[in-house]
Design a protein around this motif. Sequence first.
Motif, mmCIF file in Angstrom:
data_model
loop_
_atom_site.group_PDB
_atom_site.id
_atom_site.type_symbol
_atom_site.label_atom_id
_atom_site.label_comp_id
_atom_site.label_asym_id
_atom_site.label_seq_id
_atom_site.Cartn_x
_atom_site.Cartn_y
_atom_site.Cartn_z
ATOM 1 N N SER A 184 -15.593 -0.468 -1.482
ATOM 2 C CA SER A 184 -15.202 0.868 -1.041
ATOM 3 C C SER A 184 -13.714 1.061 -1.297
ATOM 4 C CB SER A 184 -15.517 1.066 0.441
ATOM 5 O OG SER A 184 -14.822 0.110 1.231
ATOM 6 N N ALA A 185 -13.223 2.265 -1.060
ATOM 7 C CA ALA A 185 -11.806 2.576 -1.291
ATOM 8 C C ALA A 185 -10.919 2.084 -0.170
ATOM 9 C CB ALA A 185 -11.630 4.081 -1.474
ATOM 10 N N SER A 186 -11.496 1.841 0.983
ATOM 11 C CA SER A 186 -10.730 1.349 2.132
ATOM 12 C C SER A 186 -11.680 0.596 3.049
ATOM 13 C CB SER A 186 -10.072 2.521 2.874
ATOM 14 O OG SER A 186 -11.065 3.401 3.380
ATOM 15 N N GLY A 187 -11.106 -0.014 4.060
ATOM 16 C CA GLY A 187 -11.931 -0.753 5.007
ATOM 17 C C GLY A 187 -11.488 -2.185 5.149
ATOM 18 N N CYS A 188 -12.420 -3.113 5.101
ATOM 19 C CA CYS A 188 -12.129 -4.541 5.261
ATOM 20 C C CYS A 188 -11.534 -5.095 3.959
ATOM 21 C CB CYS A 188 -13.416 -5.283 5.612
ATOM 22 S SG CYS A 188 -13.210 -7.062 5.862
ATOM 23 N N GLU A 189 -10.454 -5.848 4.087
ATOM 24 C CA GLU A 189 -9.769 -6.398 2.912
ATOM 25 C C GLU A 189 -10.644 -7.413 2.179
ATOM 26 O OE1 GLU A 189 -5.572 -8.741 1.838
ATOM 27 O OE2 GLU A 189 -6.286 -8.618 3.921
#
Length: 265
Positions: free
Chosen positions: A170-175
């Motif tokens: 995804s574009a963001s969230g968990c590294e």
Amino acid sequence: MGMLQRVGGSWRDLAEAGPQFWLGGLRAWFASAARIPVVVPGNISVSVRPRTSDFSVLRQIFRNREYALTDGYVRDSVQREYARILANGQFPVIVDAGANIGAASLWFRQQFPDAWIVAIEPDAANAEMARANTAHLDGMLVLQAAVGGERGFVTVVPADAAWAVQTERSASGCEVLTIADAIARVPGGVPLIVKIDIEGFEADVFDGNTDWIDDTALIFVEPHDWMLPGKGTSRSFQRAFGTREFEIFIQGENLAYLRAAPVQH
């Protein structure tokens, strides 16, 4: 799980892992507390969440011995590499990718007490459990993150069982960290064992940045083609190992890839 399966599993707990483990299993089914302690073989107390998949994970690791080096050839090869790394004044590193509540990390610490363990778990609640279960140990890092072939982010996809949590890019969230990133968290660290049980995301891990494979003595991979038919989740690691000098051993639900020759640093 049906009642007959539960009874059969309970008797195996008693016979193969001892009375304290067996009692912990009973409490894991019936206790009302948020967490309960279970004493696993080796006299280690591990916290689990009752009526979840946590106790089943302990069974897999400590009763069924999923990561035990039972083959003498494999065991001797890994022990030689472990001793060589220490003799060189370096730190053996074990990466537990898909650490869940930290059970495999605790197992590896029993077997390799002077190694550093880097436990990686994307689910926040599981990572909190892993931290709690390993907080008393030196040489232990628990990272709330995912592992992949490239850095970035994933969305954590919940599941009915805590062990079955999946991840999606995804574009963001968990590294997302690479395996090389995880090893680099230990200054002077040399990879000894990498364990990968990440519910299908192994396809991503082996699709890029695979140089770490050449420096690692033993790599456990749990394939998930059975869980995600048609997705080809094993193709990337089949390609990665197919061009390298590794031997393959079957270890419970895992494929264990052993380097055919000692690593030289």
